[in-house]
Each structure stands twice: as C-alpha cells, then as structure tokens.
Design a protein around this motif. Structure first.
Motif, PDB file in Angstrom:
ATOM      1  N   ARG A  61       1.521  52.149  55.840  1.00 57.71           N
ATOM      2  CA  ARG A  61       2.682  52.059  54.756  1.00 57.71           C
ATOM      3  C   ARG A  61       3.299  50.730  55.000  1.00 57.71           C
ATOM      4  O   ARG A  61       3.782  49.977  53.763  1.00 57.71           O
ATOM      5  N   THR A  62       3.720  50.548  55.958  1.00 56.48           N
ATOM      6  CA  THR A  62       4.682  49.048  56.138  1.00 56.48           C
ATOM      7  C   THR A  62       3.772  47.941  55.808  1.00 56.48           C
ATOM      8  O   THR A  62       4.509  46.974  55.313  1.00 56.48           O
ATOM      9  N   TYR A  63       2.585  47.726  56.310  1.00 53.58           N
ATOM     10  CA  TYR A  63       1.919  46.666  56.080  1.00 53.58           C
ATOM     11  C   TYR A  63       0.708  46.626  55.211  1.00 53.58           C
ATOM     12  O   TYR A  63      -0.178  46.142  55.380  1.00 53.58           O
ATOM     13  N   HIS A  64       0.996  47.433  54.158  1.00 53.87           N
ATOM     14  CA  HIS A  64      -0.319  47.574  53.210  1.00 53.87           C
ATOM     15  C   HIS A  64      -0.305  46.435  52.390  1.00 53.87           C
ATOM     16  O   HIS A  64       0.891  45.616  52.045  1.00 53.87           O
ATOM     17  N   ALA A  65      -1.581  45.833  52.147  1.00 54.03           N
ATOM     18  CA  ALA A  65      -1.919  44.582  51.716  1.00 54.03           C
ATOM     19  C   ALA A  65      -1.480  44.275  49.934  1.00 54.03           C
ATOM     20  O   ALA A  65      -1.347  43.457  49.625  1.00 54.03           O
ATOM     21  N   TRP A  66      -1.684  45.773  49.472  1.00 55.58           N
ATOM     22  CA  TRP A  66      -1.375  45.528  47.973  1.00 55.58           C
ATOM     23  C   TRP A  66      -0.580  46.304  47.340  1.00 55.58           C
ATOM     24  O   TRP A  66      -0.156  46.576  46.081  1.00 55.58           O
ATOM     25  N   GLN A  67      -0.104  47.655  47.980  1.00 55.77           N
ATOM     26  CA  GLN A  67       0.963  48.467  47.539  1.00 55.77           C
ATOM     27  C   GLN A  67       2.242  48.049  48.062  1.00 55.77           C
ATOM     28  O   GLN A  67       2.123  47.403  49.116  1.00 55.77           O
ATOM     29  N   PRO A  68       3.291  48.406  47.457  1.00 58.21           N
ATOM     30  CA  PRO A  68       4.705  47.748  47.856  1.00 58.21           C
ATOM     31  C   PRO A  68       4.945  48.114  49.415  1.00 58.21           C
ATOM     32  O   PRO A  68       4.785  49.226  49.608  1.00 58.21           O
ATOM     33  N   GLN A 122      -9.292  44.167  47.476  1.00 55.59           N
ATOM     34  CA  GLN A 122      -7.666  44.676  47.698  1.00 55.59           C
ATOM     35  C   GLN A 122      -7.451  46.004  46.642  1.00 55.59           C
ATOM     36  O   GLN A 122      -6.829  45.733  45.835  1.00 55.59           O
ATOM     37  N   SER A 123      -8.209  47.028  46.696  1.00 52.91           N
ATOM     38  CA  SER A 123      -8.573  48.118  45.775  1.00 52.91           C
ATOM     39  C   SER A 123      -9.198  49.442  46.613  1.00 52.91           C
ATOM     40  O   SER A 123      -9.827  49.026  47.581  1.00 52.91           O
ATOM     41  N   ASP A 124      -8.653  50.355  45.976  1.00 50.27           N
ATOM     42  CA  ASP A 124      -9.566  51.695  46.829  1.00 50.27           C
ATOM     43  C   ASP A 124     -10.913  51.748  45.933  1.00 50.27           C
ATOM     44  O   ASP A 124     -11.421  52.562  46.963  1.00 50.27           O
ATOM     45  N   GLU A 125     -11.027  51.179  44.900  1.00 47.30           N
ATOM     46  CA  GLU A 125     -12.258  51.131  44.314  1.00 47.30           C
ATOM     47  C   GLU A 125     -12.948  49.786  44.068  1.00 47.30           C
ATOM     48  O   GLU A 125     -12.047  49.062  43.524  1.00 47.30           O
ATOM     49  N   ALA A 164      -1.405  34.296  51.624  1.00 50.96           N
ATOM     50  CA  ALA A 164      -1.103  35.639  51.571  1.00 50.96           C
ATOM     51  C   ALA A 164      -1.795  36.374  52.501  1.00 50.96           C
ATOM     52  O   ALA A 164      -2.800  36.384  52.705  1.00 50.96           O
ATOM     53  N   LEU A 165      -1.011  37.054  53.374  1.00 53.12           N
ATOM     54  CA  LEU A 165      -1.339  37.846  54.495  1.00 53.12           C
ATOM     55  C   LEU A 165      -1.932  39.289  54.201  1.00 53.12           C
ATOM     56  O   LEU A 165      -1.768  40.073  53.224  1.00 53.12           O
ATOM     57  N   ASP A 166      -2.921  39.408  54.921  1.00 55.49           N
ATOM     58  CA  ASP A 166      -3.881  40.853  54.605  1.00 55.49           C
ATOM     59  C   ASP A 166      -4.317  40.959  55.988  1.00 55.49           C
ATOM     60  O   ASP A 166      -5.105  40.361  56.646  1.00 55.49           O
TER      61      ASP A 166
END
Length: 341
Positions: A61-68, A122-125, A164-166
């Motif tokens: 949760r803390t380091y998710h790349a596309w959700q807040p 950067q998407s679940d689908e 942009a970090l991922d």
C-alpha cells in the motif's frame, strides 16, 4: 467412549506422521504470496506468519505505483519539478535501488515508471493496445532514470521531470528480506517465503533442505528443481507473468530502457543469490537486468552479486551457469541445457 477412542487414534497417527508445516497464503504485490513455517509450535508459527503478511500489505500500500501512496505523491512532485520530503525508509530505498541499477548498467531502472504506464502495465488489467508512438519518442528523448534523482537526507529532487518511480522489480525482494527478519525476530528459524517466484529460505524443513521449482515458461509445471540452503534466495523474471498479445505477438511487462519496448529475446531468467544482507532484494532486482541483457547476461553476474543463473531464450534454448547447473535437477524429457561459464 467411541469418540474418545477415535480422538486418541487420531492423536497417535498425528504423532507418528510427519512434523507439521504451517502455511499462509495471500494476494499481495499483484501476485500470490506463500509463507511456510516448519515449527512444532503452531501458535508461534501463526503469529510469525501474520506479522509477515501484515508487513507485506503495508509495503504494497505504501509504495503502490499507480494507486494513491507515498510513491505516487513523490512522482507527482517530480513531475511538477518540486522538491519533496519523503520518509527515511523511502529515501533509503531510492539510494539502494540507484546502486543496484548502476551495477546492472541501468537495464533495470525503477525510474522508468512513465514508460511502464505508457505500455499499460500500471493497471490491474492489461489492454491489448500499443502506446502512442509520439509519446514513446518523447520518452526516449528524455531518457529518464533513477540516476536523475538526488537524495539529500529525506529531500528528493530530480534533474528531469519525466522520472517516475515504479518499484515493481525491487519491492518484492525487499519484502523477502523483511520477512526473514520478522520470522527470526519471532523465534522462527525454519521457513520458506515465496512471493510470485521470488523465494528465500530459512533453515530447513525439519532437517531436510527446502526444495523449490523453477517454472517452465511455456509449459505447465516446472523446468527444474533446486534445494536452497539457509539464507539463499532465488528470483525469476518471465515474459509469461504480465503480458498482453496483439496480432499474434506477445508484449511482456519487462521493458528495455534503451529501446523503450518489451523484451522479446528471452522467455525467463532465474538467479540464485548466496546468503548475504539483502539477498532477497538482490534476487528480485538482479533478474531484471539479466533478462533484458539477452545473450550478454553472463557479464552482469559478478557486478550484481549473483551466484548463478538460468536463462530460457526466445527459441526455447536453456542456458545455465556451471555453478547453478551442478545443483539443478531438470525434469525428464527436456532438451539438455547449455552449460556456460
């Protein structure tokens, strides 16, 4: 009385059977996670496994790349050209990832988050759609990298707004190291942690080494199996985990920063890392530049601190370093691998 006899019989059978291996599963980091603990104390095992999965959820949760998340907040500031104060943990992650990216000639680079987004990963689908050609050209001209970030204490700035970090190719390995530390702190010295093919071993399975399988990239089941010693870790990158197909062509999530395109010359690459601080992180991050390097993968083994590696090329050829080949048990009926130094 009959119930009591049945209960006693069950207890005797349990005592005569194999010692218990406790397990917990979850879905974190976009993949299946499994924690196995070889410990006769079920209460201790349960508490340790719960602590591990809680930490996994926090990191996710803390380091998710596309959700807040803290990571998306940093990326937003970088895009606007603003300095941004981060936590000490995130600052340490950036410095650590910069070092391993440099060791792998930046073939693995957590600073290419915008490129990953352009390709739709950067998407679940995943949608079978190619990125906009002009956007790709603009990204190539900018050539952003994690090396463009400057970390001064907890303050992060960037020489390029396109960075942009991922941490998708780094964080699972960090999680393995956190799991090992948490398990030991809870008094558990014998366990196996698997995060989508990234695995770290602690101790043994009641005196027997932990045995793990290496997924075959194009067929059900395993390509080979390997026993792991205490503290060893393995990691696999493959084009079969996150991909889409369009017009009969496979586009995987493993991108070459030099071409800004998915890698096509490799199906899978597995690394073995010897016991050392950060072995889990290295098993995750090191497999990516080796995957992207293709035929030149061997030159990166030493700089990345990898004990051995196995590569499956696009045509199905299997190459394996001599040190790792001696420890692998290949499945019967497969073509003989090429042993390389």
């Amino acid at each position: 009385m009959r119930v009591l006899i049945l209960l006693l019989a069950a207890a005797l059978l349990a005592a005569c059977g194999k010692p218990p291996v406790h397990g917990r599963e979850a879905f974190v980091f976009g993949t299946r996670v499994e924690v196995l603990v070889a410990d006769a104390d079920a209460t201790r095992a349960a508490a340790a496994m719960s602590a591990v999965l809680q930490e996994f959820d926090r990191l996710h949760r803390t380091y998710h790349a596309w959700q807040p998340s803290e990571l998306t907040a940093l990326n937003a500031a970088l895009a606007e050209g603003r300095p941004h104060a981060v936590t000490s943990e995130l600052a340490a992650f950036i410095v650590d990832a910069q070092a391993i990216a440099a060791a792998g000639d930046h073939l693995f680079d957590p600073g290419i988050g915008r490129l990953i987004a352009l390709w739709g990963f950067q998407s679940d689908e995943f949608r079978p759609r190619l990125p906009d050609a002009a956007a790709l050209d603009a990204w190539r001209r900018a050539a952003p990298s994690i090396a463009d970030l400057r970390v001064d204490g907890r303050m992060v700035t960037s020489a390029k707004r396109e960075v942009a970090l991922d941490f998708g190719g780094y964080l699972k390995g960090v999680a393995l190291d956190r799991a090992a530390a948490l398990l030991r702190a809870q008094g558990v010295g014998n366990a196996l942690v698997n995060i989508g093919g990234n695995v770290i071993a602690l101790g043994t399975k009641y005196g027997q080494p932990w045995r793990v399988g290496i997924q075959h990239p194009r067929a059900p089941g395993t390509l080979a199996t390997l026993t792991l010693a205490d503290g060893e870790a393995i990691g696999t990158s493959g084009d079969y985990q996150r991909f889409f197909e369009l017009d009969g062509r496979r586009y995987c999530h493993l991108l070459d920063p030099r071409s800004a395109a998915p890698v096509t010359h490799t199906q899978a690459l597995t690394v073995l890392v010897a016991p050392q601080p950060g072995a889990g992180m290295r098993s995750d991050a090191a497999s990516k530049p080796l995957f992207v390097a293709g035929d030149g993968w061997r030159r990166l083994l030493a700089p990345l601190g990898v004990a051995g590696a196995l590569r499956v090329a696009a045509d199905g050829r299997v190459q394996v370093s001599r040190t790792l080949a001696a420890r692998l048990k290949f499945e019967p009926g497969l073509p003989a691998p090429e042993i390389v130094d």
